[in-house]
Design an enzyme around this catalytic site. Sequence first.
Site, short mmCIF file in Angstrom:
data_model
loop_
_atom_site.label_atom_id
_atom_site.label_comp_id
_atom_site.label_asym_id
_atom_site.label_seq_id
_atom_site.Cartn_x
_atom_site.Cartn_y
_atom_site.Cartn_z
N ASP A 205 -40.73 30.96 -46.27
CA ASP A 205 -41.03 32.26 -45.67
C ASP A 205 -42.38 32.22 -44.98
OD1 ASP A 205 -39.76 35.16 -45.85
OD2 ASP A 205 -41.94 35.34 -45.79
N ARG B 84 -29.58 32.62 -55.77
CA ARG B 84 -30.60 33.67 -55.72
C ARG B 84 -30.61 34.44 -57.05
NH1 ARG B 84 -33.67 37.22 -55.64
NH2 ARG B 84 -34.39 38.59 -53.99
N TYR C 254 -49.06 41.59 -41.57
CA TYR C 254 -48.66 41.77 -42.98
C TYR C 254 -49.88 41.79 -43.89
CZ TYR C 254 -43.67 41.33 -42.02
OH TYR C 254 -42.41 41.55 -41.58
N ARG D 127 -32.22 32.76 -39.81
CA ARG D 127 -31.69 33.24 -41.09
C ARG D 127 -30.27 32.75 -41.36
NH1 ARG D 127 -34.42 37.88 -43.40
NH2 ARG D 127 -36.59 37.29 -43.17
N ARG E 102 -28.50 35.88 -47.55
CA ARG E 102 -27.64 36.72 -48.37
C ARG E 102 -26.21 36.90 -47.90
NH1 ARG E 102 -32.18 41.18 -48.44
NH2 ARG E 102 -32.33 40.16 -46.42
O1 CP3 Z 1 -32.75 30.66 -42.63
C1 CP3 Z 1 -33.89 30.79 -42.15
O2 CP3 Z 1 -34.11 31.35 -41.08
C2 CP3 Z 1 -35.05 30.11 -42.88
C3 CP3 Z 1 -35.77 30.88 -43.84
C4 CP3 Z 1 -36.61 32.07 -43.44
C5 CP3 Z 1 -36.77 33.21 -44.27
N1 CP3 Z 1 -37.72 34.02 -43.71
C6 CP3 Z 1 -36.07 33.44 -45.53
C7 CP3 Z 1 -36.00 34.79 -46.10
C8 CP3 Z 1 -37.44 32.25 -42.31
C9 CP3 Z 1 -37.60 31.39 -41.09
C10 CP3 Z 1 -38.14 33.49 -42.51
C11 CP3 Z 1 -39.14 34.01 -41.59
C12 CP3 Z 1 -39.69 35.36 -41.81
N2 CP3 Z 1 -40.02 35.94 -42.99
C13 CP3 Z 1 -40.06 36.23 -40.78
C14 CP3 Z 1 -39.96 35.93 -39.29
C15 CP3 Z 1 -38.58 36.12 -38.78
C16 CP3 Z 1 -38.09 37.54 -38.79
O3 CP3 Z 1 -37.16 37.82 -39.58
O4 CP3 Z 1 -38.62 38.34 -38.02
C17 CP3 Z 1 -40.59 37.39 -41.37
C18 CP3 Z 1 -41.10 38.62 -40.64
C19 CP3 Z 1 -40.57 37.19 -42.77
C20 CP3 Z 1 -41.06 38.12 -43.84
C21 CP3 Z 1 -39.95 38.58 -44.68
N3 CP3 Z 1 -39.31 37.78 -45.61
C22 CP3 Z 1 -39.37 39.87 -44.72
C23 CP3 Z 1 -39.79 41.05 -43.86
C24 CP3 Z 1 -38.37 39.84 -45.70
C25 CP3 Z 1 -37.58 41.01 -46.20
C26 CP3 Z 1 -36.49 41.39 -45.27
C27 CP3 Z 1 -35.20 40.81 -45.74
O5 CP3 Z 1 -34.44 40.32 -44.90
O6 CP3 Z 1 -34.94 40.90 -46.95
C28 CP3 Z 1 -38.31 38.52 -46.21
C29 CP3 Z 1 -37.40 38.01 -47.24
C30 CP3 Z 1 -36.56 36.82 -46.88
N4 CP3 Z 1 -37.01 35.71 -46.21
C31 CP3 Z 1 -35.20 36.62 -47.23
C32 CP3 Z 1 -34.83 35.35 -46.75
C33 CP3 Z 1 -33.52 34.64 -46.93
C34 CP3 Z 1 -34.35 37.56 -48.05
C35 CP3 Z 1 -34.81 37.46 -49.46
C36 CP3 Z 1 -33.76 37.73 -50.50
O7 CP3 Z 1 -32.87 36.88 -50.71
O8 CP3 Z 1 -33.87 38.77 -51.14
#
Ligand code: CP3
Length: 344
Positions: free
Chosen positions: A76, A39, A150, A26, A30
């Site tokens: 994602d 965003r 999920y 990540r 944000r």
């Molecule tokens: O920078 C990176 O790591 C690359 C991009 C990336 C994202 N999600 C962007 C993202 C990667 C590799 C992921 C993987 C991901 N997504 C996982 C596995 C890793 C982990 O965190 O355990 C999972 C479980 C998801 C599913 C997911 N996506 C969730 C549960 C959420 C909501 C939680 C949160 O942090 O908001 C997301 C949204 C998400 N994926 C965001 C980002 C940058 C935030 C979205 C936003 O900007 O509102």
Amino acid sequence: MSKIEKPLLTVLQGKTSDHTPVWLMRQAGRYLPEYRELRAKAKNFLNLCLNPEWATEITLQPIRRFGFDAAILFADILLVPMALGAGLEFREGEGPVLELIDNQNRIDQLKYDNSKVLAVYETLTRVKKELPNKTTLIGFCGAPWTVACYMIDGNSKGGFANSKRWVAEKSPLLGNLIGTLVDASEIYLSNQIEAGAEVLQIFDSWGGLLQGGDFERWVIEPTRDLVSRIKSKYPHIPIIGFPREATPADYKNYAQRTGVNGLSIDYDLAIDFAKNNLQPLTVLQGNLDPDVLVKGGSEMLKAAEKILTTFGPRHIFNLGHGVVPQTPPEHVAELVKFVQGYKF
Ligand code: CP3
């Protein structure tokens, strides 16, 4: 043309580089004002993932700012169920919500439509052209088990109670769904490699919901199947696995049996256990606590030094889970400088 060394690839080959490679899960997101700006323009998170121009820009933002040794594709893990035909929504302040795929009829209807994720591959191709020579490009997918969780439960709010029930009741539905996900992930990852990914990471964020025989059946086996299919076509592409919150014994079994080249460890795993029992088996990545990165200062540097001295130079520095939104970017800058400048 002289060959330029990429520290992350070097370490994944079991060798050491002039510094410990560092990137953060990540690392785009944000906590960065430049991310929040785009965003807001995109309105919806999915629009960001599926627009190659924006996704390329976001992937590159942390590279420009901090000089990480790797860029990870901005996308994602839930894009694979989306491409399979499951409805996907990211609700503001709530996170992802997937359409429930909880019966054989819906599982039978899932069909991977590669055209729905062409934007992801296009992003990789664009990022690859823009990256500094020393920076490795990482593609990724969710592990079949975590993505299935999920799909079966819709979101993480109920602790994946239905997914756990499918495991306990040895539901053949789970086997069918996981099989569908292995097939789809193979296509998705192969296309990522063709588009420019040099390393892959498989995120099993909810691997720790299972232990022992269940872990073996639903985490290790599908991962080993996926890894062996990718390796048979692309033997030179290193794969990192991340079975988050697995027990120490399950981490060890995972390292021995999945065929991954690297193991990402979460911050709950004791580093002495990891050093003594896992590092002899594979290349480790991790495992600074993301909250320590929020705190910064001497506490952060001391914790980073402990990880560096414990694992030595044949190690990939990372967090034990993703960067959290309240992280001050200056702390990230200080950490990267410290790790890349560290002399053993
Ligand atoms: O920078 C990176 O790591 C690359 C991009 C990336 C994202 N999600 C962007 C993202 C990667 C590799 C992921 C993987 C991901 N997504 C996982 C596995 C890793 C982990 O965190 O355990 C999972 C479980 C998801 C599913 C997911 N996506 C969730 C549960 C959420 C909501 C939680 C949160 O942090 O908001 C997301 C949204 C998400 N994926 C965001 C980002 C940058 C935030 C979205 C936003 O900007 O509102």
